[in-house]
Write an enzyme that holds these catalytic residues in place. Structure first.
Site, mmCIF file in Angstrom:
data_model
loop_
_atom_site.group_PDB
_atom_site.id
_atom_site.type_symbol
_atom_site.label_atom_id
_atom_site.label_comp_id
_atom_site.label_asym_id
_atom_site.label_seq_id
_atom_site.Cartn_x
_atom_site.Cartn_y
_atom_site.Cartn_z
ATOM 1 N N ALA A 59 -13.198 -7.370 2.978
ATOM 2 C CA ALA A 59 -13.040 -8.303 4.100
ATOM 3 C C ALA A 59 -11.716 -9.050 4.033
ATOM 4 C CB ALA A 59 -14.204 -9.300 4.118
ATOM 5 N N CYS B 228 0.820 -1.213 0.000
ATOM 6 C CA CYS B 228 0.000 0.000 0.000
ATOM 7 C C CYS B 228 0.853 1.262 0.000
ATOM 8 C CB CYS B 228 -0.911 0.016 1.229
ATOM 9 S SG CYS B 228 -2.179 -1.264 1.238
ATOM 10 N N SER C 250 8.846 2.796 7.394
ATOM 11 C CA SER C 250 7.394 2.706 7.265
ATOM 12 C C SER C 250 6.713 3.979 7.756
ATOM 13 C CB SER C 250 6.862 1.517 8.075
ATOM 14 O OG SER C 250 7.377 0.303 7.580
ATOM 15 N N LYS D 159 -7.173 -8.914 4.479
ATOM 16 C CA LYS D 159 -6.237 -8.816 5.585
ATOM 17 C C LYS D 159 -6.285 -7.455 6.265
ATOM 18 C CE LYS D 159 -2.194 -10.520 4.860
ATOM 19 N NZ LYS D 159 -0.801 -10.695 4.365
#
Length: 517
Positions: free
Chosen positions: A268, A122, A181, A270
């Site tokens: 729905a 992502c 991150s 992870k």
């Protein structure tokens, strides 16, 4: 006794091997390697992007990639992340995990790149690769990214980061350790780097000896950081940051306490599971999950028995949105699931307060939703403010983590530099064996009248090999044990000088330099 005497005669004939491999005076001093070569690799090779229609070379086999690892391969990294590129650019390069190997194979197909592995999440899209010609490889990878994203190179260049050598190694270590991150120390990225490594060593993977070793070291480094520091304590994922954001902004955006807000999530997978986990830790009692099928939502019901999970199919999407205060989106759809036009078409532009929190890449929520009255839409880029405080609190842990990552990085770099000794070892063995065969041939001719049996000649052959192996054992063992990069380079130069490896078999220098008397 006659047999022993004949073998002794062969040994004496081999004595000339010592003169053939006599030592030359060693260099008085050896300068440190010039760092300019490494730094010159950190370039944007956009001017070298080849034109369309380039003929692709056959993909190298795993054996060819392993052999290439000892021929000067250097590691590189090119990509974009939430720190360098907006979500609208990142989503153009996003690749599903099932297609990582296909993408890396395509990158290697031109022949400019020896090894490659793709990591797409992502928050980042990165290509790790190794090559002997960094300039040509960078041009090839940049060309692939431009074609895949359908973006001009000038636009792509503004968003990309490109790292080479030690910088690339340090980067992947920080990525695996969670230091790069959005949420410092988050654990999901370690799992993703591990999958990147596992895919790279699969049968259809393109990670050779060097790249696979680097990724494996990165996974080990990530595990050490999380087990030996407290950097993973607290909020450690995008899903947890989304929960924090919605909780923090609920009163401001909705004029409603978060505990009283009606929640729904679209998707729905992870990310939804992680989201529900973090919402439950904040006292979540009820949530509606909208999905295309019932399977995964029902699994979530079983995993969270203390949360009242209502399941709806996509046919009921707009009904769910109309009676929710906060809607999270986390689907794998490539098009917008929610945008201003769809909201208006379904009568949801009346001004009722609504918060949309999009944690998907590509985005599920159109940016134009912010233009609707009392509708506030957040995406992953908006999570930066939420995690700023986490980063500040974890500075001490980051320092400790970087010490661990430095150890792991240095270990890999030392191993990588050790590969540079392979050509010298091979050259030394070949040169010594050449002289051995020459002297053995002379010895055999001199002993031709001695009527040696095949067994006796074989014994002389074994003896000659044993002498050569024992003579070379010390230098080669020393070369393998040298740990520092500078020590390795010094040893290589000394061996080249001592055994005159730059000369041909006739004693002439390869560069036509005359031997000093």
């Amino acid at each position: 006794m006659k047999f022993q005497a004949r073998i002794l005669a062969g040994v004496l004939a081999l004595a000339s091997l010592q003169s053939a491999t006599s030592f030359a005076p060693s260099a008085s001093s050896l300068a440190r390697q010039n760092d300019a070569q490494l730094s010159s690799l950190n370039m944007v090779a956009t001017s070298d992007v080849a034109a369309n229609g380039e003929v692709k070379q056959p993909r190298k086999t795993r054996e060819e990639r392993l052999e290439a690892a000892s021929k000067g391969l250097q590691v590189h990294c090119v990509g974009l992340s939430i720190h360098h590129a907006d979500v609208d650019v990142r989503e153009k390069l996003a690749i599903a995990e099932a297609d990582w190997n296909a993408a890396s194979a395509e990158i290697c197909s031109t022949g400019d790149v020896a090894e490659a592995a793709v990591l797409s999440t992502c928050n980042r899209f990165e290509v790790y690769y190794s090559a002997t010609d960094p300039r040509a490889a960078m041009a090839s990878v940049t060309k692939y990214l431009a074609e895949r994203s359908d973006l001009p190179v000038s636009v792509l260049r503004k968003n990309l980061f490109m790292l080479s050598g030690d910088d690339a190694v340090w980067h992947v270590m920080r990525v695996s350790g969670g230091l790069d991150s959005l949420v410092v120390g988050e654990g999901q990225i370690l799992s993703q780097v591990r999958q990147c490594h596992l895919h790279s060593i699969e049968e259809d993977g393109s990670g050779g000896k060097v790249l696979a070793r680097m990724l494996n070291n990165a996974v080990s480094a990530g595990k050490r950081v999380r087990s030996e520091t407290a950097i993973s304590k607290g909020s450690v994922s995008i899903s947890s940051a989304a929960a924090e954001l919605s909780e923090a902004m609920s009163t401001k955006d909705l004029n409603l306490p978060f505990s009283e807000a009606r929640l729904a999530v679209i998707g729905a997978g992870k990310m939804t599971r992680l989201l529900v986990t973090h919402l439950a830790s904040r006292g979540l009692e009820k949530i509606t999950i909208v999905n295309r099928s019932l399977g995964r939502p029902q699994e979530l019901q079983e995993q969270f028995p203390d949360v009242d999970i209502e399941i709806k199919l996509m046919d009921d999407l707009w009904d769910v949105v109309s009676r929710s205060d906060i809607v999270y989106t986390a689907t794998s759809a490539v098009d917008y699931v929610v945008d201003a036009q769809k909201m208006e078409a379904n009568g949801l532009a009346s001004g009722r307060p609504l918060m949309l929190v999009d944690i998907a890449v590509p985005r599920n929520v159109g940016e134009d939703c912010n233009e609707l009255k009392n509708v506030v839409a957040y995406n992953v880029d908006d999570l930066k403010a939420v995690v700023a405080k986490n980063t500040a609190m974890r500075q001490k842990e980051m320092i400790e983590a970087e010490h661990l990552l430095t150890e792991e990085s240095t270990q890999f770099i030392a191993w990588r530099e050790s590969l540079s000794a392979v050509p010298t070892i091979n050259q030394l063995q070949e040169r010594a064996n050449l002289f051995r065969e020459e002297e053995l041939d002379k010895c055999t001719r001199k002993l031709s009248n001695a009527n040696l049996s095949a067994k006796e000649l074989e014994a002389v052959e074994r003896l000659s090999r044993g002498i050569v192996n024992k003579l070379l054992h010390g230098p080669m063992a020393h070369l393998r044990k040298t740990e520092s990069i500078e020590g390795k380079q010094t040893t290589l130069k000394e061996l080249n000088a001592m055994f005159r490896l730059e000369e041909d078999a006739n004693g002439r220098g390869r560069k036509n330099t005359r031997r000093r008397s």
